[in-house]
Design an enzyme around this catalytic site. Structure first.
Site, PDB file in Angstrom:
ATOM      1  N   CYS A  30       0.813  -1.222   0.000  1.00  0.00           N
ATOM      2  CA  CYS A  30       0.000   0.000   0.000  1.00  0.00           C
ATOM      3  C   CYS A  30       0.849   1.275   0.000  1.00  0.00           C
ATOM      4  O   CYS A  30       0.539   2.243  -0.700  1.00  0.00           O
ATOM      5  CB  CYS A  30      -0.983   0.003   1.164  1.00  0.00           C
ATOM      6  SG  CYS A  30      -0.256  -0.378   2.769  1.00  0.00           S
ATOM      7  N   ASP A  87      -7.723   5.191  -1.290  1.00  0.00           N
ATOM      8  CA  ASP A  87      -7.301   3.940  -0.658  1.00  0.00           C
ATOM      9  C   ASP A  87      -6.564   3.038  -1.649  1.00  0.00           C
ATOM     10  O   ASP A  87      -7.153   2.553  -2.625  1.00  0.00           O
ATOM     11  CB  ASP A  87      -8.539   3.220  -0.120  1.00  0.00           C
ATOM     12  CG  ASP A  87      -8.189   2.100   0.860  1.00  0.00           C
ATOM     13  OD1 ASP A  87      -7.056   1.593   0.784  1.00  0.00           O
ATOM     14  OD2 ASP A  87      -9.057   1.745   1.677  1.00  0.00           O
ATOM     15  N   HIS A 146      -5.630   0.059  -1.177  1.00  0.00           N
ATOM     16  CA  HIS A 146      -5.912  -1.355  -0.918  1.00  0.00           C
ATOM     17  C   HIS A 146      -6.965  -1.917  -1.867  1.00  0.00           C
ATOM     18  O   HIS A 146      -7.280  -3.113  -1.791  1.00  0.00           O
ATOM     19  CB  HIS A 146      -6.374  -1.545   0.533  1.00  0.00           C
ATOM     20  CG  HIS A 146      -5.387  -1.043   1.544  1.00  0.00           C
ATOM     21  ND1 HIS A 146      -5.433   0.236   2.053  1.00  0.00           N
ATOM     22  CD2 HIS A 146      -4.314  -1.647   2.133  1.00  0.00           C
ATOM     23  CE1 HIS A 146      -4.440   0.398   2.910  1.00  0.00           C
ATOM     24  NE2 HIS A 146      -3.745  -0.728   2.974  1.00  0.00           N
TER      25      HIS A 146
END
Length: 645
Positions: A472, A596, A598
């Site tokens: 990440c 994000d 992820h």
């Protein structure tokens, strides 16, 4: 005296008003627009004790200003008698225009003289109808357009002519001083060829976004009209069709239908490509082999070859005839650019020739492109290039901490892509700016501060690389690097995971075994990589728990307003990219705009936004829960925008 039956129309976001008395700006318009329409302003930056340095000003503006635009007046900042100040502005504009056009008298050309109050910024516009008139009439009303790009590009197009020239010169070894005059005569001979009856101009559509197949058209020098002035050319209805070659309009090579969502800009404009060819055998009665003539030199001579890479960009409306577009825009543009490059080559004629290349830019706040000739013998970070860009930023009213006129920021005239949410860099299909249009944060009375500029969205599993569970921070770093690329601070490619690891090994932060591993990295490692690859410094903020993050909102808002770069925020083994904050200073309520990394799905904006992978996260939601963990230590990496032009 006030003139009520005319009006000034201003189609530029702002006039460059300063508080400096006697500051002078050139008002730019176009013969294709309604009279007294101001589309942009250029600041006068060369002056002496008697006023503007007109030779220097004309030399630079001749290169900068596309054919299809011209100087229609001047604005002076001052508090003295308005009419006398307007008279000086008009006289200055006419003097400059004579030098730009090479004429000694301007026939019946209206010229605007504007006077701005340095304290209030109020502007009064006066009009001089002819060069011989002694009265100046105050013009009212003044209207401001709300969409300059649409005004310029709804019926406008670009003409592009690229012409490489290798110019051979022979000069006597014992009289090197003759090289200059020989060079000048050779340039004059090239200029004469542009109007030669045997010259052929090949006209083609270069808009790859069109499904229409438009056949190229050939126009010969003998078919062109060199007499009519641009202002006197009659524009035809763009919808009119005429198959006769001499009556074809530029509209013939433009998209017949455009999407209502089509953005009006120079980047999305129709481009008409014009090539220059010389046809010597058009009227030859029979086929024959090329003939070579030999002229014996009386003295020992030396051969000199000067390379020119002409690239002329012009603006036209679609209703103009092709023959007028070539004779009144392209050919004068080629001549002016060739003469400019000749002057830049002259001091180095017998030494190392400068490598000159024209580039075209459309910086923010200016609805039309400008052309700059850069000397590529110097790197972009060398002071000669930096000083040249600073001078251009001053003239165009651009900020001095944005690399808006670097080569990487020039218009790409070869690729036509109208997608609004995908990057066009090197064929990349990555999503960009996915936060645009997302729902609000829900913060009542908050002030929103956002990332400035574009970025690409990097997340898990992209590029066929499985980094789920550990990559990440790498992905957040890639998003940050993409921001620096898209703002043209750097041309370095977005690094892969392995290249990021290699950089950390190279600087001694990690052991060689780190390369190819699945080890996490954090804010400190990201700062090392940004410094090594981009020369970017970073600020790191540490907070002891998620509950303390709202206390940093004011500092984060200031970062987005002054630096504008994406922020990496990491806690434990998780990392995110922060794109903005919404903060109510009175109540302390705040929300964070999170991207994000992820996410593991397909690059579908609706799916990403609806799934919460890009959206606002409140410090405390309606259920009393926080997006940030209270028991986690967080690091925030704030990359600093380089102070570079």
């Amino acid at each position: 005296m006030e003139k009520n039956n005319r009006s000034i129309r201003i189609e530029c976001p702002k006039l460059l008003i300063t508080r400096n008395e006697s500051d002078l700006q050139w008002l730019i318009g176009s013969p294709f627009f309604p009279p007294l329409t101001i589309i942009s302003t250029f600041r006068c930056i060369h002056s002496n004790s008697s006023g503007p340095d007109f030779p220097k000003e004309s030399e630079e503006i001749r290169t900068l200003l596309l054919k299809g635009f011209d100087v229609i007046g001047a604005l002076i900042v001052g508090k003295s008698d308005p009419e006398k100040t307007a008279a000086r502005a008009v006289e200055s504009a006419r003097t400059l225009k004579k030098l730009l056009t090479g004429t000694t008298k301007l026939e019946n050309e209206e010229t605007i003289g504007a006077v701005a109050d340095p304290d209030t910024g109020d502007i009064r516009f006066f009009l001089s109808e002819t060069e011989s008139s002694t009265s100046f009439e105050l013009v009212n009303p003044v209207s401001y357009g709300d969409n300059p790009e649409k005004f310029v590009w709804e019926s406008g197009c670009l003409l592009l002519c690229q012409l490489p020239i290798k110019l051979p010169l022979c000069y006597p070894v014992n009289k090197p001083s003759d090289a200059e005059s020989i060079f000048s005569r050779a340039i004059e001979a090239v200029i004469a060829k542009f109007k030669d009856p045997n010259v052929v101009y090949l006209v083609e559509a270069s808009n790859r976004g069109s499904l229409d197949v438009v056949q190229p058209v050939i126009l010969r020098g003998s078919e062109l009209d060199f007499d009519a002035a641009v202002a006197n050319i009659e524009l035809l209805d763009e919808a009119a069709h005429n198959s006769e070659k001499k009556l074809l309009q530029c509209a013939h090579f433009c998209l017949k239908s455009k999407s209502t969502l089509q953005l009006f800009s120079a980047e999305n404009a129709d481009i008409i490509q014009i090539s220059v060819l010389l046809n010597r055998s058009e009227k030859s009665p029979k086929c024959s082999a090329p003939a070579v003539e030999y002229f014996a030199a009386m003295d020992e001579t030396r051969l000199l070859i000067v390379d020119f890479k002409l690239e002329v960009l012009c603006y036209a409306v679609q209703g103009i005839l092709l023959m007028h577009a070539i004779s009144k825009l392209i050919i004068p543009g080629l001549i002016d650019q060739l003469i400019s490059m000749k002057k830049m080559n002259l001091p180095y004629l017998l030494t190392q020739h400068p490598e000159l290349h024209p580039y075209h830019f459309c910086p923010p706040g200016i609805a039309h492109p400008v052309t700059v000739i850069y000397e590529l013998n110097y790197g972009e970070t060398e002071m000669k290039q930096v000083d040249a860009r600073r001078s251009l930023h001053l003239r165009l009213g651009l900020p001095f901490d944005r690399p808006l006129l670097r080569i990487a920021n020039s218009l790409d005239l070869s690729i036509k892509s109208h997608s609004s949410n995908r990057s066009t860099r090197k064929g990349s299909s990555l999503l960009k700016d996915v936060h645009i249009g997302i729902p609000g944060s829900g913060v009542s009375g908050g002030s929103i501060s956002l990332v400035q500029g574009s970025y690409e969205y990097y997340h898990y599993l992209q590029d066929g690389f499985d980094d789920s569970g550990w990559g990440c921070a790498y992905r957040s770093l890639q998003t940050i690097v993409s921001w620096f690329r898209l703002q043209h601070y750097s041309s370095v490619d977005v690094p892969s995971h392995r290249e990021i690891q290699q950089s950390l090994v190279d600087i001694g932060d990690k052991d060689p075994a780190f390369i190819g591993s699945r080890e996490w990295i954090g804010a400190i490692e990201l700062s090392f990589v940004l410094d090594k690859l981009l020369g970017v410094s970073c600020k790191v903020i540490n907070v002891r728990s998620g509950s303390e993050l709202p206390e940093k909102c004011r500092e984060l808002a200031l970062h987005f307003e002054t630096q504008g770069t994406p922020i990496m925020i990491g806690g434990g083994v998780l990392a995110y990219t922060l794109l903005g904050v919404d903060y109510n200073e009175a109540t302390g309520e705040c929300a964070f705009l999170m991207l994000d990394p992820h996410y593991t799905g397909s690059d579908d904006v609706k799916k990403i936004v609806n799934g919460g992978w890009c959206g606002w996260k409140k410090s405390v939601d309606s259920k009393g829960k926080s997006f940030f963990l209270q028991d986690k230590f967080y690091n925030l990496l704030l990359p600093q925008r380089p102070n570079r032009v």
